[in-house]
Design an enzyme around this catalytic site. Structure first.
Site, PDB file in Angstrom:
ATOM      1  N   LYS A 270       0.870  -1.173   0.000  1.00  0.00           N
ATOM      2  CA  LYS A 270       0.000   0.000   0.000  1.00  0.00           C
ATOM      3  C   LYS A 270       0.913   1.232   0.000  1.00  0.00           C
ATOM      4  O   LYS A 270       1.404   1.659   1.047  1.00  0.00           O
ATOM      5  CB  LYS A 270      -0.920  -0.014   1.230  1.00  0.00           C
ATOM      6  CG  LYS A 270      -2.087   0.988   1.146  1.00  0.00           C
ATOM      7  CD  LYS A 270      -1.646   2.364   1.552  1.00  0.00           C
ATOM      8  CE  LYS A 270      -2.749   3.399   1.436  1.00  0.00           C
ATOM      9  NZ  LYS A 270      -2.256   4.782   1.438  1.00  0.00           N
TER      10      LYS A 270
ATOM     11  N   GLU B 293       8.481  16.975  14.932  1.00  0.00           N
ATOM     12  CA  GLU B 293       8.980  16.722  13.580  1.00  0.00           C
ATOM     13  C   GLU B 293       8.258  17.623  12.581  1.00  0.00           C
ATOM     14  O   GLU B 293       7.031  17.604  12.481  1.00  0.00           O
ATOM     15  CB  GLU B 293       8.782  15.257  13.192  1.00  0.00           C
ATOM     16  CG  GLU B 293       9.422  14.920  11.864  1.00  0.00           C
ATOM     17  CD  GLU B 293       9.319  13.451  11.504  1.00  0.00           C
ATOM     18  OE1 GLU B 293      10.261  12.914  10.914  1.00  0.00           O
ATOM     19  OE2 GLU B 293       8.271  12.838  11.809  1.00  0.00           O
TER      20      GLU B 293
ATOM     21  N   GLU C 103       8.883   1.881  11.170  1.00  0.00           N
ATOM     22  CA  GLU C 103       9.975   2.844  10.984  1.00  0.00           C
ATOM     23  C   GLU C 103       9.317   4.206  10.928  1.00  0.00           C
ATOM     24  O   GLU C 103       8.658   4.548   9.951  1.00  0.00           O
ATOM     25  CB  GLU C 103      10.752   2.515   9.702  1.00  0.00           C
ATOM     26  CG  GLU C 103      12.122   3.183   9.647  1.00  0.00           C
ATOM     27  CD  GLU C 103      12.069   4.559   9.008  1.00  0.00           C
ATOM     28  OE1 GLU C 103      12.024   5.567   9.769  1.00  0.00           O
ATOM     29  OE2 GLU C 103      12.080   4.639   7.778  1.00  0.00           O
TER      30      GLU C 103
ATOM     31  N   CYS D 117      13.090  11.059   7.354  1.00  0.00           N
ATOM     32  CA  CYS D 117      12.917  10.767   8.776  1.00  0.00           C
ATOM     33  C   CYS D 117      14.215  10.940   9.549  1.00  0.00           C
ATOM     34  O   CYS D 117      14.189  11.170  10.761  1.00  0.00           O
ATOM     35  CB  CYS D 117      12.364   9.363   8.952  1.00  0.00           C
ATOM     36  SG  CYS D 117      13.326   8.085   8.102  1.00  0.00           S
TER      37      CYS D 117
END
Length: 496
Positions: free
Chosen positions: A179, A389, A254, A288
């Site tokens: 996906k 973030e 992750e 990331c």
């Protein structure tokens, strides 16, 4: 009315499919700010077809009957095909997510090494004979695949981050339903065409496109899915883990990061400046592992910031396909708004904007989703721009006094994906690397990854590891087999 946009289709059970409901999602080119392709907008019924096809392939002799060595050879063939089509796939990724062609083409040229590495590892998976305390029992273990793996991938590096899941999953003998992000699905839909050419049986690899609420939830919850491998934000990752937990599924996550890139007064300053730039402005900060928190020793703070601003100021924003472009657009309008909102928050918190701070004034760039490379100083470690973030080209510079202060500030955050150390002292590097709460620590470099080395996070940055030989363990389960060598059966009412 027929769409003028190029359409891409899902691969399910070896054949191309549009959504059962006939709906489509426009995929936007971030540089031009306009749609260029369409992908199927699927729903739960499409998810069920894809997962059922994957389970059928998992149980079928065409896949399950292969030796581990044969699986490895299929992965090697796939690697050769990716190498052949690297430029074409990279161009699709650039069109879909706006990252630099130099970056995406570099990734596509490197991706085949994961399939070669795990292809070679496929027939190195071994069980063991257990010397038990029971003299008349022969006991051994088998390492077996889990079944159907759901691989849910983000928009920033679609094929690289898919590969980190797909290569070990297939090497272990699983089948997969992918996906991809609804914002960047095209390269994945083009990539999976290579599996038939490589010789994989139909249904071993399948795709399902659409929004998380339409297909992501249904995929994670599907009873035939044995494992979910997810890359994305920590809030979504927590929801994925909770949903998967209802079905007692294996999960690897992750997730995000707010990584500290730490510069000591004894560092090679010019190298550290380049490392700081690489840590945040490469990929427009949409990674990331971005070194979005730059910790600089107070004794060199002002000198370092001046050099950093001078180096970053001339960075060229523009067409990500052009080799002279340094910074491309952010990938989505939602992300554009998010980054600009955090820049406003930084100003409101009292940080000083030394560079950038908004959308570029160049009218040529106005149609694209660009944010200027932005540097804040006067940042306190408790500020939101230092803790949350942002996932964009926004750098927070935080001064520190000594080793203890650096470690304390680096670890004082919810995330723990990566960290950087810039110092000429190897004793300091070794000592502090052991104390930093991060899954990866770079010393005098940044953003280096390899198929040979494990990658993953501490704290809210995730669970499990990708890449490296242990990654295949994430896609295997252990079976213990007991064989009696006795000539009779002892008391059936007592445990042996």
């Amino acid at each position: 009315m027929t769409s003028l946009l190029q359409r891409y289709y899902n691969l399910v059970g070896g054949t191309k499919h549009e959504a059962e409901n006939g709906a489509w999602i426009e995929s936007f080119d971030p540089y031009r700010g306009s749609p260029w392709a369409e992908i199927p907008r699927c729903g739960p019924a499409d998810v069920d077809k894809a997962v059922t096809a994957a389970r059928k392939a998992f149980e079928g002799a065409a896949w399950r009957g292969l030796t581990a060595s044969s699986r490895g050879k299929l992965l090697w063939r796939l690697a050769d095909l990716i190498e052949r089509d690297a430029e074409k796939l990279a161009r699709l990724e650039v069109r879909d997510n706006g990252k630099l062609f130099a970056e995406m083409h570099g990734q596509l040229r490197y991706i085949p090494e994961w399939y070669r590495y795990f292809g070679g590892l496929a027939d190195k998976v071994e069980g063991s004979v257990i010397p038990t305390d029971k003299a008349d029992i022969f006991n051994y273990t088998l390492r077996e695949p889990l079944g159907v793996v759901a691989a849910i991938t983000p928009w920033n590096s679609p094929l690289l981050l898919l590969t980190w899941k797909l290569a070990p999953a297939l090497a272990a003998g699983n089948t997969v339903v992918i996906k991809p992000s609804e914002h960047a699905s095209v390269s994945t839909l083009a990539f999976v065409d290579l599996f038939e050419e490589a010789g994989f049986p139909p249904g071993v690899v399948n795709t399902i496109t659409g929004f998380g609420r339409d297909v992501g939830d249904a995929l994670v919850a599907h009873p035939l899915v044995a494992k979910v491998a997810f890359t994305g934000g920590d809030a979504t990752g927590a929801a994925v883990a909770a949903k998967a937990g209802e079905g007692i599924k294996h999960v690897s996550l992750e997730l995000g990061g707010k990584s500290a890139n730490i510069v000591f007064e004894d560092a090679a300053i010019d190298d550290a400046v380049r490392g700081a730039i690489a840590g945040i402005f490469a990929a427009s900060g949409q990674t990331c592992i971005a070194g979005s928190r730059l910790l600089v020793q107070r004794s060199i703070h002002d000198e370092f910031v001046a050099k950093l601003v001078d180096f970053a100021r001339p960075a060229k924003l523009g067409d990500p396909m052009e080799p002279e472009t340094n910074v491309g657009p952010v990938t989505t309008t939602q992300q554009l708004e998010r980054v600009l909102r955090y820049i406003d928050i930084g100003r409101q918190e009292g940080a000083k904007c030394m560079l950038g701070g908004g959308r570029p004034k160049d009218g040529v760039l106005g149609q694209g989703w660009f944010v200027e490379p932005t540097i804040f100083t006067g940042v306190e470690n408790e500020m939101r721009i230092a803790q949350e973030e942002i996932f964009g080209p926004v750098l927070s510079v935080i001064p520190f006094d000594d080793d203890e202060d650096a470690v304390r500030k680096a670890n004082q955050v919810a995330y723990g994906l990566a960290a950087g150390l810039w110092t000429r002292s190897m004793p300091r590097a070794i000592r502090l690397a052991a104390r930093l709460e991060a899954g990866t620590v770079w010393v005098n470099t940044y953003r280096a990854v390899s198929y040979t080395s494990p990658f993953g996070g501490y704290k809210r940055s995730g669970l499990g590891r990708e890449s490296g030989k242990r990654a295949i363990e994430e896609y295997l389960q252990t079976k213990s087999v007991w064989i009696s060598c006795a000539e009779g059966f002892s008391n059936p009412f007592v445990m042996r």
